[in-house]
Design an enzyme around this catalytic site. Structure first.
Site, mmCIF file in Angstrom:
data_model
loop_
_atom_site.group_PDB
_atom_site.id
_atom_site.type_symbol
_atom_site.label_atom_id
_atom_site.label_comp_id
_atom_site.label_asym_id
_atom_site.label_seq_id
_atom_site.Cartn_x
_atom_site.Cartn_y
_atom_site.Cartn_z
ATOM 1 N N ASP A 1 -1.674 -0.653 11.612
ATOM 2 C CA ASP A 1 -2.697 -1.711 11.710
ATOM 3 C C ASP A 1 -2.524 -2.550 12.978
ATOM 4 O OD1 ASP A 1 -2.893 -0.759 9.141
ATOM 5 O OD2 ASP A 1 -3.056 -2.725 8.211
ATOM 6 N N GLU B 1 -9.771 -3.505 2.364
ATOM 7 C CA GLU B 1 -8.646 -3.937 3.196
ATOM 8 C C GLU B 1 -9.118 -4.482 4.540
ATOM 9 O OE1 GLU B 1 -4.867 -1.675 2.211
ATOM 10 O OE2 GLU B 1 -6.199 -0.074 2.815
HETATM 11 C C1 FRU Z 1 -3.906 -1.098 5.771
HETATM 12 C C2 FRU Z 1 -2.798 -1.832 5.028
HETATM 13 C C3 FRU Z 1 -3.041 -3.343 5.071
HETATM 14 C C4 FRU Z 1 -1.648 -3.885 4.943
HETATM 15 C C5 FRU Z 1 -0.821 -2.864 5.685
HETATM 16 C C6 FRU Z 1 0.555 -2.644 5.129
HETATM 17 O O1 FRU Z 1 -3.454 0.002 6.488
HETATM 18 O O2 FRU Z 1 -2.695 -1.394 3.711
HETATM 19 O O3 FRU Z 1 -3.904 -3.775 4.053
HETATM 20 O O4 FRU Z 1 -1.563 -5.165 5.492
HETATM 21 O O5 FRU Z 1 -1.538 -1.653 5.655
HETATM 22 O O6 FRU Z 1 1.268 -1.724 5.876
#
Ligand code: FRU
Length: 417
Positions: free
Chosen positions: A63, A299
């Protein structure tokens, strides 16, 4: 002819606005999801080989968000673009990365070639939680406000529920940018901004009954052009142990039968308002969107603003769709357009689907993030089964006025506009 009962650019949505501190929550419906269709306008190409060089061989990268101003625009600081990424040691197995995630940063002169600069938070300032998950970073008056998810309760043991706890947190620092690069100093203490309250947002404890644990994470902070106030979007779940599958969740048009487990799929897009213009004090408001009986996880919600409209973006996985919808959905970028933040949004392209992985590799890329102008960055998860853990080629979306999008360009580099 198109079926006008099914949403899309058909005038079904009233496009009405509601008071921002009120309790109207829009829905992404089962009928809209049933309309998902993969086409060459929304489906990313299947890569036969790695399309890019990895950005660093030190850490896995997933991310990612650029340093922006409060209007969500990427900023240049002394000629540098800055990208913040979740990172974990590349010696770890890629699927293990979530449990040690730390926010790292990269700098670039041209937004294309990136230099890895290491962790953002210095050792001596202690963040709450066991690890850092996604967020946003905003430059205001020369200070960077780092919003992120404090994941895992301090001291919680692996395998216990508290290991999965999530809180919205922040810290701020001064930025120093010069010919040699970018660094941060003058750190504030870390502060927890919000926790799930069980009334507006499901708590960890309430979620333990269902098959997938809750989310209370991924804060995205911006100024709302409508009222000039500062808000935060985040990923949440509807409160309680389960939800009712109401007509507004089923929507208009055909959709598959509701499985008894659907009531545990209760993802929402949360909203919090800055208290008195503060960048470090927020109060929870009702969610602006829910996917009750549709999907468990909306997300990394974020927004862009154009021509008086709000474009609301979120990402989701195939496996988080409610039973009977999993075969229709994919790992994808979902989008909506509405007249204001709390409004009756219209799902883009009728179903909400904006970008999807190719069906031959549903986990090729993830975590799409839309920058103003329709430039979308994401990370490569795996190419032909080999873990990649680096930014994917940036995509330029054409966003048309009639709530339609299509892939306009796929660049050959991860490119922050
Ligand atoms: C999306 C996610 C986010 C979270 C992160 C954890 O890829 O699930 O929602 O903050 O990855 O690694």
């Amino acid at each position: 002819p198109p079926d006008h009962a099914k949403g899309g650019d058909n005038g079904k949505q009233s496009q009405q606005s509601y008071p921002i501190d009120g309790d109207y929550t829009d829905t992404w419906t089962r009928a809209q999801v049933a309309d998902i269709e993969l086409t060459d306008q929304n489906t990313l190409p299947l890569y036969e080989e790695m399309p890019v060089e990895i950005m660093t061989d030190e850490v896995w990268v997933w991310d990612t968000w650029p340093l922006t101003d409060l209007s969500t625009k990427t900023v240049n600081v002394s000629g540098w673009k800055i990208a913040f990424s979740l990172t974990a040691d590349r010696d770890l197995a890629f699927p293990q990365r979530h449990w040690t995630a730390e926010i790292g940063y990269f700098i670039s002169r041209d937004g294309k070639d990136w230099q890895y600069m290491g962790d953002v938070f210095p050792e001596e300032v202690d963040p709450p939680g066991l690890r850092e998950w996604a967020g946003s970073a905003v430059l205001v008056d020369g200070r960077v406000q780092f919003y992120y998810t404090a994941s895992g309760a301090d001291g919680a043991a692996d395998g216990t529920p508290a290991y999965f706890e999530q809180k919205l947190a922040m810290a701020s620092a001064d930025i120093n940018a010069g010919p040699d690069g970018v660094s941060f100093d003058g750190w504030s203490e870390h502060k927890v901004l919000a926790e799930a309250d069980g009334e507006l947002y499901q708590t960890l404890e309430q979620s333990l009954v269902g098959p997938i644990i809750y989310g209370f994470r991924d804060p995205f902070v911006f100024r709302n052009p409508d009222d000039g106030e500062v808000y935060m979007l985040f990923e949440g779940n509807s409160p309680g142990e389960s939800v009712e599958c109401l007509p507004e969740n089923i929507g208009e048009g055909d959709s598959p039968p509701i499985d008894p487990e659907a009531k545990y799929y209760n993802g929402n897009i949360g909203l919090a308002a800055s208290v008195g213009g503060s960048l470090s004090e927020f109060e929870l408001l009702a969610p602006i969107m829910n996917a009750n009986c549709v999907n468990q996880q909306l997300e990394r919600p974020h927004a862009t603003f154009r021509g008086g409209d709000v474009y609301l973006w979120t990402i989701t996985h195939k496996f988080t769709f409610a039973p009977n919808l999993q075969g229709i959905g994919s790992d994808s970028l979902i989008g909506f357009v509405g007249p204001s933040l709390r409004s009756d949004y219209q799902p883009l392209n009728g179903s909400g689907l904006v970008l999807s992985n190719p069906p031959e590799n549903n986990t090729q890329a993830y975590s799409w993030y839309v920058m103003p102008g329709g430039f979308v960055e994401s990370f490569l998860d795996n190419v032909q089964g080999e873990y990649a853990g680096t930014l994917a080629p940036t995509v330029k979306l054409a966003i048309q006025g009639n709530a339609r999008t299509k892939i306009a360009t796929i660049f050959n580099q991860p490119f922050i506009k």
